[in-house]
Write an enzyme that holds these catalytic residues in place. Structure first.
Site, PDB file in Angstrom:
ATOM      1  N   GLU A   1       5.878  44.373  64.451  1.00 44.25           N
ATOM      2  CA  GLU A   1       6.988  43.572  63.945  1.00 44.25           C
ATOM      3  C   GLU A   1       6.856  43.294  62.452  1.00 44.25           C
ATOM      4  OE1 GLU A   1       6.009  41.621  68.041  1.00 44.25           O
ATOM      5  OE2 GLU A   1       4.971  42.792  66.523  1.00 44.25           O
TER       6      GLU A   1
ATOM      7  N   CYS B   1       4.401  36.777  64.486  1.00 43.11           N
ATOM      8  CA  CYS B   1       5.584  37.627  64.390  1.00 43.11           C
ATOM      9  C   CYS B   1       6.870  36.863  64.689  1.00 43.11           C
ATOM     10  CB  CYS B   1       5.437  38.827  65.318  1.00 43.11           C
ATOM     11  SG  CYS B   1       4.076  39.917  64.837  1.00 43.11           S
TER      12      CYS B   1
ATOM     13  N   HIS C   1       0.844  44.016  62.681  1.00 47.86           N
ATOM     14  CA  HIS C   1       1.573  44.151  63.942  1.00 47.86           C
ATOM     15  C   HIS C   1       2.845  44.948  63.690  1.00 47.86           C
ATOM     16  CE1 HIS C   1      -0.269  40.384  66.067  1.00 47.86           C
ATOM     17  NE2 HIS C   1      -1.191  41.119  65.456  1.00 47.86           N
TER      18      HIS C   1
ATOM     19  N   CYS D   1       4.120  37.585  69.165  1.00 46.81           N
ATOM     20  CA  CYS D   1       3.091  36.549  69.060  1.00 46.81           C
ATOM     21  C   CYS D   1       3.606  35.449  68.118  1.00 46.81           C
ATOM     22  CB  CYS D   1       1.796  37.157  68.525  1.00 46.81           C
ATOM     23  SG  CYS D   1       1.876  37.608  66.768  1.00 46.81           S
TER      24      CYS D   1
END
Length: 149
Positions: free
Chosen positions: A52, A83, A50, A80
């Site tokens: 992040e 993260c 991801h 999410c």
């Protein structure tokens, strides 16, 4: 702050162009970008890639530290659970996100992990609604639905 929001949106657009979920993320310390990324889940065949996670890793490598004290994170979509908790573990000072994730959001939409009193660090957060971030995500998933029919 507007400068970092713009970089975040440009990264999300880059992800969109590469057929990734259009999320961009920027890590800032003392007004300087020290980490940035867009989602690379498809490219790397890695469900943890991801924006992040990648930006946090880059920032920690740049600082040579495992903690990101005094750092702010700007991300185009509400983090999410993975993260959000990574930000807690990394001791991020604050996260600013530009669109909500009603399905998996872990800051205010589905879960409230950053407000969890039992964690050993609290990440401040701010929702700064930016229509461009929301519309980019809507367009991405609209195109995906069309291509899957």
């Amino acid at each position: 702050m507007q400068e970092f929001v713009q970089v975040c949106l440009e990264l999300a657009k880059e992800g969109f162009e590469r057929s990734e979920v259009p999320v961009g993320c920027v890590v800032v310390k003392d007004g300087v970008v020290i980490g940035k990324a867009h989602n690379r889940v498809e490219e790397l065949k890695d469900p943890t890639a991801h924006a992040e996670m990648l930006a946090l890793r880059e920032a920690m490598q740049k600082l040579g530290e495992k903690y990101l004290y005094g750092c702010e994170v700007y991300v185009s979509l509400e983090p999410c659970p993975m993260c959000a908790y990574a930000m807690v573990l990394a001791r991020v000072e604050r996260v600013v996100f530009l669109a909500v994730d009603e399905k998996y959001g872990a800051v205010m939409s589905r879960f409230n992990l950053l407000d969890e009193p039992y964690f050993n660090h609290r990440v401040k957060w701010e929702y700064l609604p930016i229509e461009e971030a929301r519309s980019l995500l809507k367009e991405f998933f609209r195109k995906r639905r069309i291509s899957n029919t």
